[in-house]
Design a protein around this motif. Sequence first.
Motif, PDB file in Angstrom:
ATOM      1  N   LEU A  86      -1.018  -3.012  -4.447  1.00 21.57           N
ATOM      2  CA  LEU A  86      -2.398  -2.825  -3.996  1.00 21.57           C
ATOM      3  C   LEU A  86      -3.335  -2.708  -5.189  1.00 21.57           C
ATOM      4  O   LEU A  86      -2.995  -2.119  -6.213  1.00 21.57           O
ATOM      5  CB  LEU A  86      -2.496  -1.569  -3.129  1.00 21.57           C
ATOM      6  CG  LEU A  86      -1.742  -1.651  -1.797  1.00 21.57           C
ATOM      7  CD1 LEU A  86      -1.527  -0.265  -1.234  1.00 21.57           C
ATOM      8  CD2 LEU A  86      -2.503  -2.506  -0.807  1.00 21.57           C
ATOM      9  N   LYS A  87      -4.531  -3.258  -5.032  1.00 17.87           N
ATOM     10  CA  LYS A  87      -5.494  -3.257  -6.130  1.00 17.87           C
ATOM     11  C   LYS A  87      -6.592  -2.208  -5.947  1.00 17.87           C
ATOM     12  O   LYS A  87      -7.331  -1.921  -6.880  1.00 17.87           O
ATOM     13  CB  LYS A  87      -6.125  -4.646  -6.258  1.00 17.87           C
ATOM     14  CG  LYS A  87      -5.114  -5.729  -6.613  1.00 17.87           C
ATOM     15  CD  LYS A  87      -5.784  -7.087  -6.727  1.00 17.87           C
ATOM     16  CE  LYS A  87      -4.762  -8.166  -7.073  1.00 17.87           C
ATOM     17  NZ  LYS A  87      -5.396  -9.504  -7.182  1.00 17.87           N
ATOM     18  N   SER A  88      -6.730  -1.649  -4.733  1.00 17.86           N
ATOM     19  CA  SER A  88      -7.758  -0.640  -4.488  1.00 17.86           C
ATOM     20  C   SER A  88      -7.261   0.735  -4.918  1.00 17.86           C
ATOM     21  O   SER A  88      -6.073   0.925  -5.206  1.00 17.86           O
ATOM     22  CB  SER A  88      -8.128  -0.617  -3.001  1.00 17.86           C
ATOM     23  OG  SER A  88      -6.971  -0.375  -2.221  1.00 17.86           O
ATOM     24  N   ALA A  89      -8.190   1.722  -4.951  1.00 15.86           N
ATOM     25  CA  ALA A  89      -7.818   3.077  -5.383  1.00 15.86           C
ATOM     26  C   ALA A  89      -6.948   3.778  -4.353  1.00 15.86           C
ATOM     27  O   ALA A  89      -6.024   4.511  -4.696  1.00 15.86           O
ATOM     28  CB  ALA A  89      -9.072   3.898  -5.660  1.00 15.86           C
ATOM     29  N   ARG A  92      -4.836   2.620   3.365  1.00 11.22           N
ATOM     30  CA  ARG A  92      -4.440   3.163   4.660  1.00 11.22           C
ATOM     31  C   ARG A  92      -3.490   2.206   5.380  1.00 11.22           C
ATOM     32  O   ARG A  92      -3.170   2.410   6.539  1.00 11.22           O
ATOM     33  CB  ARG A  92      -5.670   3.443   5.525  1.00 11.22           C
ATOM     34  CG  ARG A  92      -6.426   4.683   5.076  1.00 11.22           C
ATOM     35  CD  ARG A  92      -7.451   5.136   6.088  1.00 11.22           C
ATOM     36  NE  ARG A  92      -7.946   6.451   5.743  1.00 11.22           N
ATOM     37  CZ  ARG A  92      -9.034   6.668   5.020  1.00 11.22           C
ATOM     38  NH1 ARG A  92      -9.741   5.644   4.576  1.00 11.22           N
ATOM     39  NH2 ARG A  92      -9.419   7.903   4.742  1.00 11.22           N
ATOM     40  N   LYS A  93      -3.071   1.147   4.672  1.00 11.89           N
ATOM     41  CA  LYS A  93      -2.056   0.251   5.217  1.00 11.89           C
ATOM     42  C   LYS A  93      -0.712   0.711   4.665  1.00 11.89           C
ATOM     43  O   LYS A  93      -0.564   0.905   3.459  1.00 11.89           O
ATOM     44  CB  LYS A  93      -2.329  -1.198   4.815  1.00 11.89           C
ATOM     45  CG  LYS A  93      -1.288  -2.174   5.344  1.00 11.89           C
ATOM     46  CD  LYS A  93      -1.604  -3.600   4.934  1.00 11.89           C
ATOM     47  CE  LYS A  93      -2.750  -4.148   5.744  1.00 11.89           C
ATOM     48  NZ  LYS A  93      -2.942  -5.602   5.495  1.00 11.89           N
ATOM     49  N   ARG A  94       0.262   0.890   5.551  1.00 13.07           N
ATOM     50  CA  ARG A  94       1.567   1.348   5.086  1.00 13.07           C
ATOM     51  C   ARG A  94       2.150   0.347   4.095  1.00 13.07           C
ATOM     52  O   ARG A  94       2.352  -0.816   4.431  1.00 13.07           O
ATOM     53  CB  ARG A  94       2.535   1.494   6.257  1.00 13.07           C
ATOM     54  CG  ARG A  94       2.274   2.660   7.176  1.00 13.07           C
ATOM     55  CD  ARG A  94       3.410   2.780   8.177  1.00 13.07           C
ATOM     56  NE  ARG A  94       3.222   3.896   9.070  1.00 13.07           N
ATOM     57  CZ  ARG A  94       2.619   3.813  10.248  1.00 13.07           C
ATOM     58  NH1 ARG A  94       2.140   2.658  10.649  1.00 13.07           N
ATOM     59  NH2 ARG A  94       2.492   4.869  11.022  1.00 13.07           N
ATOM     60  N   PRO A  95       2.447   0.752   2.885  1.00 10.33           N
ATOM     61  CA  PRO A  95       3.132  -0.170   1.977  1.00 10.33           C
ATOM     62  C   PRO A  95       4.557  -0.403   2.471  1.00 10.33           C
ATOM     63  O   PRO A  95       5.185   0.492   3.032  1.00 10.33           O
ATOM     64  CB  PRO A  95       3.121   0.575   0.644  1.00 10.33           C
ATOM     65  CG  PRO A  95       3.030   2.016   1.018  1.00 10.33           C
ATOM     66  CD  PRO A  95       2.219   2.074   2.277  1.00 10.33           C
TER      67      PRO A  95
END
Length: 559
Positions: A86-89, A92-95
Amino acid sequence: MDKIVILMTIAVAVQARIEILCGEKALYFKAEASDLNGWPARKIRVGKCRLNPEYTVSADYEECGLMVAESEKTIEVRTTVLSDKLKSAITRKRPVELIISCEYNINKRQSSKVAIRTVIGKIGGYVSRQGKVLDIDIKYVDKSGEIHGNDEENVKKELGEDVTAIIDGPNLSKLGLIASASDCFVSPDAVPDEHSLKYYLLRDMCPEDETLKIERYGTGQKITFKTFKFAHSSDSFLYLHCDILACTSKTSCGTCIKRWRNISAVWIKTWNNRIRKQMVFDVTTIQPLTRDNIRCGRDGIRFMAKPSDFPRWNGDELQIGTCRLSSDFTGFASYEKCGIKTQERRHQVIMTTYLIGTTTEEGRITRRRPVKYMIRCGYDRFLRASTVSAVETVVNAAAGSITQIAKQPLDLYLQLMDQKGFPYTKHILEIGIDEKIEAVIGGSNLAKSNVYAYATDCFVTPSENPDDAQKHDLLVNSCSVDPTFSISRYGNGQKISFHSFAFVQNQDAKLYLHCDVIACLPQSACGICNATKRQRRHVSQSGHDSLRLDANAFHIEKR
């Protein structure tokens, strides 16, 4: 700014389900989008190889970098299934972070011993067949029959008036379930414990209040009862707490339990999976009287009222000064006999006294209004007429600044609620990513002091340190800055909620919730979004600053 900083911890867990087969040279992987938290197939890798659009892949052991251990009889294979970085800080999407392994039997030429393990862990099931807490809520029905959500303003009711609530959920019908309240009680505490004052309306599905009515409402229930006040408590807000269970049988779900020895183990498991929902209502006890109810004469005060002005009272239970009214709620109180205070002003006589109810409440609750009015009127000897009549309700209210009020501690708190709606008192709350988290802001003496608690700033850090450089803001200057964050009035406090997330650079970290909370008088206009100022100064009506309170951190143990 006077505030309180309170701390809680949250751990995030994920869950996944997949199918795998091992062969001599490759591992076959198959899944559905829902098994991989909705991630696009092109962003999922088994080892080094990406999935096909159909969420399948035949992963060659060597090309895809799978770990292989071969013996004479078996080939053991181990690898990871990962979503793209993920590139955001925050996310809320389950990795997707899975470790998978399987074993291929060379002699039998078949795959066996399939193992799938999430990197972080699993979330346990509660009252749903699908392993998550059911979406069940309690809502308020107004006089016109319109249903209102529980996150709206506090329900305002007069003492003795009917309150109607609906218990239901959107997915009950699909699952073949019905919802029923097993226990409902009212408490002046927003987050009650074993020491809290409680009055049970329903216990073990057996009604305990004579005004309680329960009827089936589709897949849920409709509950009606008459409002009341605790006889020896000055709290204005009362909190209805209902424990709700979901079951399949209409005959047993909602039937009074009197003999627990006949209850099956399956039923006990359902019983233990109950969830708790709350509703708060503000009970008004003030019944205004008017000047038309009194007349001042040359020798005393004449009072005239109707039984409807004093529901549940008898006329002879009320008195003006020291003289009782008659059974028809009328009476004449003379100055001399009834102890009425008089004051001479030239040609006028000013009279002051009280109309009070003389009967003391003996039970724990009452459904009749307290009667205490100050009566003030005058008689003009020249005009021979009653003048300057006034009837004022005497209300027990806190006076003075917050600093003066706080000589009795406000005991502000921030209480995290678990997925079932019960106060969470352990160390770490395990919860799925992008799941709703709720917390209650309150204080033990807020109602008695006539003050309200407001959160001004809320944020989350991956450590106990609120000054951690890595943080995510939820509320700033009373303005919501996170799309999932919501805040609503909850009695004298507030209820906040947001969806859980993970810090991308520290996904395994425990999350700590911090909130700055202030206590304000009702007229102080606190809790209003102020996007232009980073800091605000809250001043009470009397000009004194609000009180700064400190509390120890809450640590919540892992289940």
